[in-house]
Design an enzyme around this catalytic site. Structure first.
Site, PDB file in Angstrom:
ATOM      1  N   CYS A 174       0.846  -1.191   0.000  1.00 59.49           N
ATOM      2  CA  CYS A 174       0.000   0.000   0.000  1.00 59.49           C
ATOM      3  C   CYS A 174       0.885   1.246   0.000  1.00 59.49           C
ATOM      4  O   CYS A 174       2.038   1.205   0.403  1.00 59.49           O
ATOM      5  CB  CYS A 174      -0.945   0.061   1.184  1.00 59.49           C
ATOM      6  SG  CYS A 174      -2.062  -1.323   1.358  1.00 59.49           S
ATOM      7  N   LYS A 226       6.973  -4.221  -3.025  1.00 57.06           N
ATOM      8  CA  LYS A 226       8.388  -3.964  -2.777  1.00 57.06           C
ATOM      9  C   LYS A 226       8.729  -4.120  -1.306  1.00 57.06           C
ATOM     10  O   LYS A 226       9.682  -4.793  -0.946  1.00 57.06           O
ATOM     11  CB  LYS A 226       8.753  -2.551  -3.251  1.00 57.06           C
ATOM     12  CG  LYS A 226      10.227  -2.187  -3.081  1.00 57.06           C
ATOM     13  CD  LYS A 226      11.100  -3.031  -3.971  1.00 57.06           C
ATOM     14  CE  LYS A 226      12.566  -2.684  -3.835  1.00 57.06           C
ATOM     15  NZ  LYS A 226      13.416  -3.608  -4.596  1.00 57.06           N
TER      16      LYS A 226
END
Length: 598
Positions: free
Chosen positions: A2, A593
């Site tokens: 997010c 990531k």
């Protein structure tokens, strides 16, 4: 996972919010939205889908106002759809929230709020926060008090930003187990879950710690403890990254750019640690037991670190995934143990939790981290930075080779303390950039190889000793971005089961530098070839050419250096396979990531 962006200042907020969200796309998301406050009203546009498509379809940048927040959502509670996309509001529509993390007691809070007459529109845990603040604002009549009282009710993890229509000059922020950063501009302020979101505007940053909340205006901020309400002094960090570092610079993808940046990144890792490494090596030498931990690619770096430290430092090393360490090593961690925690972002949830556990047990903690000022650097007793610069592609490339470089430097220093002859390896260090470049010059050859392998459904990577982690990392790259089944195996394990899977045409990639396991490795490769495997080898010994369908010849290096140079062709192979299959290697499906939730 997010992304959050917030802005308050003299400019129109919505274009800045949209630009910031695009710079956070690498964190992974399935929906996105923005909200601004203008003339006493909260204005929201949001939906499921990609930012470019949503921004065009919903005209994100049309929203007026000089204060705003935005969010990219990775679904945890509630399916990815327009309704569940952030931001979320209360019943009045005057309180709006964006949130990263998981509210563990949201169902309990939701039932309580439903009994009080609140009406919910979504299935998310985040919406509970907006209604909880609404209820506390009704009781207290004070924005900050309502915000803090609501935070005290939340269990779980959160990074959140709240905007009030009736308090249009402030943003309210808080952090617990999920990153949140304040960017300090000139008469304007930014909030983000990661630095690249505001890098075009400022390089001055303040990192919130767990259990802190803040009130941010265009000219300043205050940060306080959630529990006590006492104000806290915060350090302002000057980020060394430039805007150009966080852009593609003419490459088709960030991943390809970051693969080709490795000569520079490794050089920076070497020269950026000349002063710190001897100090930390001296600390390591005092311990009889070292544990190295990390997740994903950082775990593979930890495995290489084990070989290096044991070989040069003569200290026994345990390696464990952080997600396992925090549950299985509670009775092993003590003041006689040193933990090395490897995390690119410095915010990886499991790694940070393992560091906190180790500290609570009296262990010393060393961090190997890329992001300056991140949570891991503030928990660790000492930190070695990898100096890789921003890595935007989800699949780690330059941060892996710089992690290996730091571990090699640390191990060599330990070796010198132990009287081990490190001359050959040390003499190789200045040549590392050109040695990596030799692998990069194989790019066109590897691109052609990828074309010939595009229809293969299974890949097996094999290595022995210090090359085993390279096999694991090569396999991970294929899985991450090409979405093809791949296994990394210890070559000695082949005949104990996996050899049954080798048949005509199955690619077997052998990582085989010269060294003490080379002869055994050659034998293992021949075993796979005899079963019909399509043999690809990476090495320097010409005998590999005789047993290979494809031989990727690299310059001969000391075995201890080979993990840094030998991974480069494997990164390129994964990249080209992904592109050939039509996948975006920068943003692989289902992955993020920074994994900031457990």
């Amino acid at each position: 996972m997010c992304g959050i962006i917030g802005y308050i200042g003299p400019r129109k907020a919505s274009p800045i919010i949209v630009e910031g969200l695009k710079r956070l796309e690498y964190r992974g998301y399935d929906s996105a939205g923005i909200a601004t406050s203008h003339e006493g009203r909260i204005l929201i546009k949001k939906g499921a889908g990609k930012i470019d498509e949503l921004a065009k379809r919903l005209n994100f940048t049309d929203l007026p106002g000089n204060i705003g927040i935005g969010h990219t959502r990775w679904a945890t509670h509630g399916i990815p759809n327009d309704t569940n996309a952030h931001p979320h509001t209360d019943c009045t529509g005057k309180i709006v929230v964006v949130h990263n993390g998981i509210i563990e007691n949201f169902q309990e809070l939701k039932e309580e709020l439903l009994r009080q007459g609140h009406v919910f529109r979504s299935d998310t845990d985040t919406e509970v926060i907006a209604h909880l603040i609404e209820e506390n604002l009704r009781i207290t009549g004070n924005f900050e008090d309502a915000f803090r009282l609501s935070l005290l009710r939340l269990r779980g993890s959160f990074a959140l930003v709240v905007m009030f229509a009736d308090d249009p000059e402030r943003l309210y922020i808080a952090r617990k187990d999920s990153p949140l950063i304040i960017g300090i501009g000139n008469g304007e302020m930014f909030i983000a879950s990661d630095i690249p979101a505001f890098l075009p505007y400022t390089r001055k940053a303040v990192f919130l710690d767990d259990g802190e909340y803040g009130v941010v205006s265009r000219n300043g901020f205050t940060v306080k403890d959630i529990i006590t309400g006492k104000e806290k002094r915060k350090k302002v960090y000057e980020i060394q990254w430039t805007l150009e570092m966080a852009e593609k610079g003419g490459y088709d993808h960030f991943m390809l750019k970051e693969i080709f940046e490795q000569p520079r990144a490794v050089k920076d890792a070497i020269y950026g640690n000349l002063e710190e490494v001897p100090k930390i090596a001296g600390l390591l030498s005092k311990y009889d037991r070292i544990i190295i931990t990390g997740m994903g690619t950082s775990y593979h770096a930890a495995l290489v670190g084990k070989y290096l430290i044991q070989r040069f430092g003569k200290i026994p090393v345990l390696v464990e995934e952080a997600s396992e360490l925090r549950y299985e090593y509670e009775d092993i961690l003590d003041n006689k143990t040193l933990l090395i925690a490897i995390t690119q972002s410095g915010e990886t949830a499991d790694t940070v939790a393992a560091m906190k556990l180790a500290k609570s047990k009296g262990s010393k903690v060393i961090g190997i981290v890329n992001v300056v000022g991140s949570l891991a650097t503030r928990i660790a007793d000492a930190t070695l930075y990898t100096h890789a610069g921003p890595e935007i592609g989800v699949a780690a490339t330059k941060t892996y080779t710089t992690q290996l470089t730091v571990l090699l430097l640390l191990s060599l220093e330990l070796g010198k303390m132990n009287g081990v002859d490190t001359t050959q390896v040390e003499n190789t260090l200045p040549k590392l950039p050109e040695l990596i470049d030799a692998g990069l010059k194989m790019n066109e050859k590897i691109k052609e190889l990828a074309k010939s392998l595009n229809d293969r459904r299974d890949f097996f990577y094999i290595g022995r000793g210090i090359s085993y982690p390279t096999a694991l990392e090569g396999a991970l790259k294929i899985k991450e971005i090409a979405y093809v089944h791949a296994e990394g195996l210890s070559a000695g394990e082949l005949k104990h089961g996996p050899l049954a899977l080798i048949e005509e045409g199955v690619p077997v990639i052998g990582v085989a530098p010269s060294g003490k396991t080379f002869e055994k490795m050659l034998s293992n490769i021949e075993e796979a070839k005899a079963r019909g495997g399509f043999i690809i080898t990476v090495g320097d010994d010409l005998r590999l050419h005789q047993v290979s369908n494809v031989f990727i010849r690299l310059p001969k290096v000391p075995e201890e250096v080979s993990p840094i140079t030998y991974i480069v062709p494997l990164q390129l192979l994964a990249y080209h396979l992904a592109v050939l299959k039509g996948h975006n290697p920068d943003r692989p499906r289902n992955l993020a990531k920074s994994v900031t939730v457990e």
